[in-house]
Design a protein around this motif. Structure first.
Motif, PDB file in Angstrom:
ATOM      1  N   HIS A  16       0.827  -1.206   0.000  1.00  0.00           N
ATOM      2  CA  HIS A  16       0.000   0.000   0.000  1.00  0.00           C
ATOM      3  C   HIS A  16       0.863   1.258   0.000  1.00  0.00           C
ATOM      4  N   GLU A  17       2.131   1.110   0.339  1.00  0.00           N
ATOM      5  CA  GLU A  17       3.042   2.254   0.327  1.00  0.00           C
ATOM      6  C   GLU A  17       3.653   2.511  -1.046  1.00  0.00           C
ATOM      7  N   SER A  18       3.470   1.580  -1.988  1.00  0.00           N
ATOM      8  CA  SER A  18       4.017   1.742  -3.339  1.00  0.00           C
ATOM      9  C   SER A  18       3.272   2.864  -4.055  1.00  0.00           C
ATOM     10  N   THR A  19       4.044   3.735  -4.674  1.00  0.00           N
ATOM     11  CA  THR A  19       3.441   4.838  -5.426  1.00  0.00           C
ATOM     12  C   THR A  19       3.218   4.389  -6.861  1.00  0.00           C
TER      13      THR A  19
END
Length: 50
Positions: A16-19
């Protein structure tokens, strides 16, 4: 790469932290690696064409 039989595939985890730009880079890296591996398999006659 999007037509014909599947010769090589790979996956890499994302969180979920991947941009969006990170995911795009990961996808491009995977495409580059699998293309190299598929070409090597072809050159080494490791692909059976049916």
């Amino acid at each position: 790469m999007d037509e014909g039989p599947i010769i090589e595939q790979d996956v890499k985890p994302v969180t979920h932290e991947s941009t969006p730009s990170t995911i795009k880079r990961i996808g491009a890296d995977i495409e580059n690696l699998i293309l190299v591996n598929a070409v090597k398999c072809h050159l080494n006659n490791q692909i059976i064409v049916v």
